[in-house]
Design an enzyme around this catalytic site. Structure first.
Site, PDB file in Angstrom:
ATOM      1  CB  THR A  86      -0.918   0.011   1.248  1.00  0.00           C
ATOM      2  OG1 THR A  86      -1.609  -1.227   1.325  1.00  0.00           O
ATOM      3  CG2 THR A  86      -1.928   1.133   1.192  1.00  0.00           C
TER       4      THR A  86
ATOM      5  NE  ARG B 160       5.089   1.124   5.269  1.00  0.00           N
ATOM      6  CZ  ARG B 160       3.987   1.771   5.590  1.00  0.00           C
ATOM      7  NH1 ARG B 160       3.056   1.187   6.323  1.00  0.00           N
ATOM      8  NH2 ARG B 160       3.806   3.014   5.193  1.00  0.00           N
TER       9      ARG B 160
ATOM     10  CB  SER C 274       3.873   4.004   8.520  1.00  0.00           C
ATOM     11  OG  SER C 274       2.800   4.760   8.957  1.00  0.00           O
ATOM     12  CG  HIS C 275       1.297   2.275  11.621  1.00  0.00           C
ATOM     13  ND1 HIS C 275       1.233   2.651  10.298  1.00  0.00           N
ATOM     14  CD2 HIS C 275       0.821   1.026  11.695  1.00  0.00           C
ATOM     15  CE1 HIS C 275       0.698   1.668   9.604  1.00  0.00           C
ATOM     16  NE2 HIS C 275       0.446   0.662  10.420  1.00  0.00           N
TER      17      HIS C 275
ATOM     18  CE  LYS D 157       5.750   7.262   1.425  1.00  0.00           C
ATOM     19  NZ  LYS D 157       4.341   7.607   1.467  1.00  0.00           N
TER      20      LYS D 157
ATOM     21  CG  ASP E  81       2.093   7.823  11.675  1.00  0.00           C
ATOM     22  OD1 ASP E  81       2.335   9.033  11.533  1.00  0.00           O
ATOM     23  OD2 ASP E  81       2.088   7.015  10.727  1.00  0.00           O
TER      24      ASP E  81
ATOM     25  CG  ASP F 234       5.292   7.982   8.397  1.00  0.00           C
ATOM     26  OD1 ASP F 234       4.396   7.694   9.204  1.00  0.00           O
ATOM     27  OD2 ASP F 234       5.131   7.932   7.166  1.00  0.00           O
TER      28      ASP F 234
ATOM     29  CG  ASP G 269       1.859   9.328   7.214  1.00  0.00           C
ATOM     30  OD1 ASP G 269       1.780   8.742   8.314  1.00  0.00           O
ATOM     31  OD2 ASP G 269       2.104   8.734   6.142  1.00  0.00           O
ATOM     32  NE  ARG G 270      -1.211   5.150   9.548  1.00  0.00           N
ATOM     33  CZ  ARG G 270      -1.717   3.935   9.555  1.00  0.00           C
ATOM     34  NH1 ARG G 270      -2.341   3.482  10.617  1.00  0.00           N
ATOM     35  NH2 ARG G 270      -1.590   3.152   8.498  1.00  0.00           N
TER      36      ARG G 270
ATOM     37  CB  THR H 281      -7.049   1.323   1.084  1.00  0.00           C
ATOM     38  OG1 THR H 281      -8.341   1.186   1.661  1.00  0.00           O
ATOM     39  CG2 THR H 281      -6.016   1.495   2.178  1.00  0.00           C
TER      40      THR H 281
ATOM     41  CD  GLU I 173      -6.069   6.487   3.065  1.00  0.00           C
ATOM     42  OE1 GLU I 173      -6.287   5.441   2.459  1.00  0.00           O
ATOM     43  OE2 GLU I 173      -4.942   6.831   3.432  1.00  0.00           O
ATOM     44  CD  GLU I 174      -9.664   2.727   7.398  1.00  0.00           C
ATOM     45  OE1 GLU I 174      -9.505   2.486   8.603  1.00  0.00           O
ATOM     46  OE2 GLU I 174      -8.864   2.377   6.505  1.00  0.00           O
ATOM     47  CB  SER I 175      -5.918   3.931   7.881  1.00  0.00           C
ATOM     48  OG  SER I 175      -5.682   4.719   6.729  1.00  0.00           O
TER      49      SER I 175
ATOM     50  CE  LYS J 178      -1.540   8.053   6.373  1.00  0.00           C
ATOM     51  NZ  LYS J 178      -0.956   7.243   5.287  1.00  0.00           N
TER      52      LYS J 178
ATOM     53  NE  ARG K 210      -5.904  -2.405   7.499  1.00  0.00           N
ATOM     54  CZ  ARG K 210      -4.975  -2.486   8.456  1.00  0.00           C
ATOM     55  NH1 ARG K 210      -5.340  -2.877   9.673  1.00  0.00           N
ATOM     56  NH2 ARG K 210      -3.712  -2.205   8.225  1.00  0.00           N
TER      57      ARG K 210
HETATM   58  C1  G16 Z   1      -0.694   3.538   4.521  1.00  0.00           C
HETATM   59  C2  G16 Z   1      -1.289   4.260   3.356  1.00  0.00           C
HETATM   60  C3  G16 Z   1      -2.715   4.619   3.643  1.00  0.00           C
HETATM   61  C4  G16 Z   1      -3.498   3.399   4.050  1.00  0.00           C
HETATM   62  C5  G16 Z   1      -2.825   2.733   5.233  1.00  0.00           C
HETATM   63  C6  G16 Z   1      -3.468   1.411   5.619  1.00  0.00           C
HETATM   64  O1  G16 Z   1      -0.573   4.414   5.594  1.00  0.00           O
HETATM   65  O2  G16 Z   1      -0.573   5.435   3.055  1.00  0.00           O
HETATM   66  O3  G16 Z   1      -3.247   5.204   2.509  1.00  0.00           O
HETATM   67  O4  G16 Z   1      -4.805   3.740   4.395  1.00  0.00           O
HETATM   68  O5  G16 Z   1      -1.493   2.446   4.892  1.00  0.00           O
HETATM   69  O6  G16 Z   1      -3.318   0.511   4.601  1.00  0.00           O
HETATM   70  P1  G16 Z   1      -3.657  -1.005   4.793  1.00  0.00           P
HETATM   71  O7  G16 Z   1      -5.106  -1.054   5.215  1.00  0.00           O
HETATM   72  O8  G16 Z   1      -3.423  -1.610   3.440  1.00  0.00           O
HETATM   73  O9  G16 Z   1      -2.785  -1.569   5.879  1.00  0.00           O
HETATM   74  P2  G16 Z   1       0.788   4.544   6.398  1.00  0.00           P
HETATM   75  O10 G16 Z   1       0.502   5.563   7.457  1.00  0.00           O
HETATM   76  O11 G16 Z   1       1.050   3.156   6.934  1.00  0.00           O
HETATM   77  O12 G16 Z   1       1.798   4.964   5.387  1.00  0.00           O
END
Ligand code: G16
Length: 544
Positions: free
Chosen positions: A18, A22, A113-114, A126, A278, A280, A282-283, A345, A364-366, A377, A497
């Site tokens: 996504t 990673r 990320s997280h 990335k 989070d 990095d 962005d969340r 997503t 996004e919900e995430s 984000k 999910r």
């Molecule tokens: C990444 C993407 C987001 C996505 C999230 C969850 O976030 O940038 O657009 O919503 O992963 O993705 P998944 O449901 O496939 O785990 P981040 O903050 O991890 O870079």
């Protein structure tokens, strides 16, 4: 210059997910693993001769080691200039900001990320393109294809460069600028928001806020912006010193992984406003005293109040949300008579809409929210947006949320995650659901009539690309939805999910407990997917 041409062999697991590649740190530490991916990336992104590249990461373990390798490969791949955050640091939104500001060819962001960090944690890489956003699927797929054919990579033989001193240095003909990782981003925030109004709120002697940087990258950004420039009390930012292992934590700003902050905001005399970001940066998670604002509601509320913010006072062009995100923002778009877009997503899908000025806010919900100011984000941006609204409206978070539901109706929403389930079981579950889809439309299930049942496919209105199999959706005639998809960001097994949404327009039923209100739909989802029988799991790992 002394260039080594190193013979290598492909690794078969280098398909970006996504948000980039990673993996466990130990996977990246395998001989040639990082180098193979970087060479495939440089070969996939077009002509790198004489270009400018931004490099930075969230400071997790392996960040600086990876940057040294990328620098030595960049010089032999023809880059003219590198812009690198001091000590290798750049939050993801700051990297996007810097790419845009200096009109760079693109950027390499080092982050998972997280996901937890450290020697036994995760690492990630990335590529972001010229507009500052994540590379589209056409590029990530090209990187993967090249990584499967690679036979050699090129690297310059030299000592490590210094990442700690701000200033300019040279490696052969390539200029390397080490920059303050915070300054450009902080300036951009000051251009967007009404800093004097936020300062007045933060310094009024009554308003209390807490920002949890979760031992990750946003500490220096939040301290500079909230405490230094906006005058918040010292100590407003907690866990503010970035650590290579994020102090052993899981820097995912949600109710499960930020318990210290949540407890404080729900305590009797807790602060008025709480937020977290989070690994990095962005969340974001938004809390008021005694209330958690779901990311889907947060997007809707930001959109409904956008005209209070200097940068958006002329109105929004449109709103975009990922498919599993609740339809709360759709109600606002309808009221404002602006476009609403539903994408798969992945933040990368918003880039075209933002570039084409078809959307101003995205979410996004995430726990991701952002706007056209960058192409990622942006956690702190969302926090400042909320602070600006609070400063203007002079109401509590809870009052603002409740009034929003009263005006627009409420979308009850939850996500249940089942982490680290065996990949074959997860695939079996999705295959079984997929097979049921053709028979579901028109059926009545537990009193809910199925309107449509499909696997979401997105047609990008800007470049006409089509992305298929983006999540199984079952929509009911009253607007409720159940969605299933497998995460594209996990590194161990598979994460299922399950997203559940119910629409409520009755003013007497707006303030119920979410899990109770959604129980029927949750049971229906579990039964349809056979979660317990296939995975053996009786309960989700994380509920948000
Ligand atoms: C990444 C993407 C987001 C996505 C999230 C969850 O976030 O940038 O657009 O919503 O992963 O993705 P998944 O449901 O496939 O785990 P981040 O903050 O991890 O870079």
């Amino acid at each position: 210059m002394s260039i080594s041409n190193i013979t290598t062999q492909p690794f078969n697991d280098q398909r970006p997910g996504t948000s980039g590649l990673r993996k466990r740190v130990r996977v990246f530490q395998q001989k040639h693993y990082l180098e193979n991916f970087v060479q495939a990336m440089f070969d996939a992104i077009g002509d790198t001769q004489n270009q400018t590249l931004v490099i930075g990461g969230d400071g997790r373990f392996y960040n600086e080691t990876a940057i040294q390798t990328i620098v030595k490969m960049a010089v032999v791949n023809g880059f003219k200039r590198l812009i690198i955050g001091q000590n290798g640091l750049l939050s993801t939104p700051a990297a996007s900001c810097v790419i845009r500001k200096y009109q760079a060819f693109g950027g390499v962001i080092l982050s998972a990320s997280h996901n937890p960090a450290g020697q036994d944690g995760d690492f990630g890489i990335k590529f972001n393109i010229r507009n500052g956003g994540p590379a589209p699927e056409s590029i990530t797929e090209a990187i993967f294809q090249l990584s499967q054919k690679i036979t050699s990579y090129r690297i310059f033989d030299c000592d490590d460069i210094s990442l700690s001193e701000i200033g300019t240095q040279h490696l052969q003909d390539m200029q390397i600028d080490i920059i303050d990782p915070v300054a450009d981003y902080a300036e951009l925030m000051a251009d967007i928001f009404d800093f004097p109004a936020i300062r007045a709120l933060l310094c009024n002697g009554r308003f209390q806020m807490r920002f949890d940087a979760m031992h990750a990258i946003t500490g220096p950004y939040a301290k500079e912006i909230l405490e230094k420039r906006l005058g918040a009390e010292i100590g407003t930012v907690i866990n503010g010193i970035p650590q290579a292992d994020f102090a052993g934590g899981h820097p995912d700003p949600n109710l499960t992984y930020a318990p210290e902050l949540v407890a404080e905001l729900f305590a009797e005399n807790g602060p008025d406003f709480g937020a977290a970001s989070d690994g990095d940066g962005d969340r974001n998670m938004i809390l008021g005293h005694g209330i958690f604002v779901t990311p889907s509601d947060s997007l809707a509320i930001l959109a409904a109040n956008a005209e209070l913010i200097p940068a958006y006072q002329e109105g929004l062009k449109g709103i975009a949300r990922s498919m599993p995100t609740s339809q709360a923002a759709d109600r606002v778009a309808k009221a404002l008579n602006i476009q609403m877009h539903e994408t798969p997503t992945g933040w990368k899908f918003f880039g075209n809409l933002l570039d084409a000025n078809m959307a101003t806010l995205c979410g996004e919900e995430s726990f991701g929210t952002g706007s056209n100011h960058i192409r990622e984000k942006d956690g702190l941006w969302a926090v400042l947006f909320w602070l600006n609204i609070l400063a203007v409206r002079q109401q509590s978070v809870s009052e603002i949320v409740r009034q929003h539901w009263q005006k627009y109706g409420r979308n009850y929403y939850t996500r249940h995650d089942y982490e680290e389930i065996p990949t074959d079981k997860a695939n079996q579950l999705i295959d079984r659901l997929q097979k049921q889809l053709p028979q579901l439309a028109g059926q009545e299930l537990n009193g809910y009539k199925v309107d449509y049942a499909d696997n979401f496919s997105y047609h990008d209105p800007v470049d006409n690309s089509i992305s298929e199999n983006q999540g199984i959706r079952i929509g009911f005639t009253d607007g409720c939805r159940i969605i299933f998809r497998l995460s594209g960001t996990g590194t161990q097994g598979a994460t299922l999910r399950v997203y559940i949404e119910a629409i409520e327009d009755n003013p007497d039923q707006l303030f119920e407990d979410t899990q109770t209100r959604l129980k029927d739909l949750i049971d229906l989802a579990n039964g349809l997917a056979g979660i317990q029988s296939i995975t053996g799991r009786a309960a989700p790992t994380v509920i948000t």
